[in-house]
Design an enzyme around this catalytic site. Structure first.
Site, short mmCIF file in Angstrom:
data_model
loop_
_atom_site.label_atom_id
_atom_site.label_comp_id
_atom_site.label_asym_id
_atom_site.label_seq_id
_atom_site.Cartn_x
_atom_site.Cartn_y
_atom_site.Cartn_z
CB ILE A 177 -0.82 0.07 1.36
CG1 ILE A 177 -2.00 -1.25 1.18
CG2 ILE A 177 -1.51 1.30 1.25
CD1 ILE A 177 -2.73 -1.24 2.41
CB SER A 202 8.67 6.57 -2.02
OG SER A 202 8.24 7.03 -3.19
NE ARG A 203 6.44 -0.09 1.90
CZ ARG A 203 5.01 0.29 1.20
NH1 ARG A 203 4.62 1.31 0.95
NH2 ARG A 203 4.56 -0.87 1.13
CG LEU A 204 11.50 7.74 1.08
CD1 LEU A 204 12.07 9.10 0.19
CD2 LEU A 204 12.76 7.03 1.87
#
Length: 214
Positions: free
Chosen positions: A10, A191-193
């Protein structure tokens, strides 16, 4: 063909979290997030993972329910003779994790364990439904039993024994408080940041705030 597990993902993008905007005290920051979680009508918003470890380092985790919190810590109730109770006796440290997926948020609380007062345990126990109070007596939590019939037999006998009488709190049942030494607030980002803000308790009683890389 079922979807590969590796393809399940997600993209988080609801909110952001900045060290410039958080409260100076993590309990006040938790207050803010808790209020927003309550307003979001999340199912079982007080459900949290409780991680413990034995003296030999054997870890265990399970879901329990938060029953109160304040500046002193976060409170839950259980059977003191359960496996988690045994681990907490051996190693009085624990970690709590809340995951509120609707808000794309996680809170991780690491701290020291203490039992709440007898009065606090009595007060909460008396507020529970009668069936739950009887259940605390009926179940030898974490012990091996032959089948469910044992629990049902215990429940029936105790229901009859306590009929029309006050149900006292078993001495083996009560509350624990997790006294935090570190609290981390995690906010999902694209972006998983992700945003991770950590509070660490200092020797002078103040909280040090830091951003952690995701």
């Amino acid at each position: 063909m079922s979807r590969p597990i590796s393809d399940i993902r997600i993209e988080y993008k609801r909110h952001s979290l900045s060290e410039n905007d958080v409260q100076p005290n993590p309990i006040r920051q938790f207050d803010q997030w808790w209020s927003e979680a309550i307003s979001s009508q999340i199912d079982e918003v007080n459900a949290m993972t409780l991680a413990t470890a034995s003296s030999d380092g054997l870890p265990a985790a399970r879901i329990v329910l938060l029953k109160g919190y304040d500046d002193a810590g976060f409170v839950f109730f259980t059977n003191y003779q359960s496996f988690k109770g045994q681990q907490l006796d051996e190693n009085p440290r624990a970690c709590l994790v809340f995951f509120w997926k609707e808000l794309e948020r996680q809170v991780r609380i690491t701290g020291l364990i203490e039992k709440v007062s007898t009065e606090e345990s009595d007060l909460y126990f008396s507020s529970r439904p009668e069936s739950s109070r009887i259940g605390a007596w009926a179940s030898p939590q974490s012990q091996v039993i032959e089948d469910r019939a044992i629990l049902e037999k215990n429940e029936a006998e105790l229901t009859k024994a306590f009929a029309g009488k006050p149900i006292p709190r078993p001495l083996h049942w009560g509350g624990y408080r997790v006294k935090p030494v570190n609290i981390e607030f995690w906010q999902g980002r694209p972006s998983r940041l992700h945003d991770r803000i950590s509070y660490t308790l200092q020797e002078n009683g103040q909280w040090q705030i830091a951003r952690l890389a995701p």
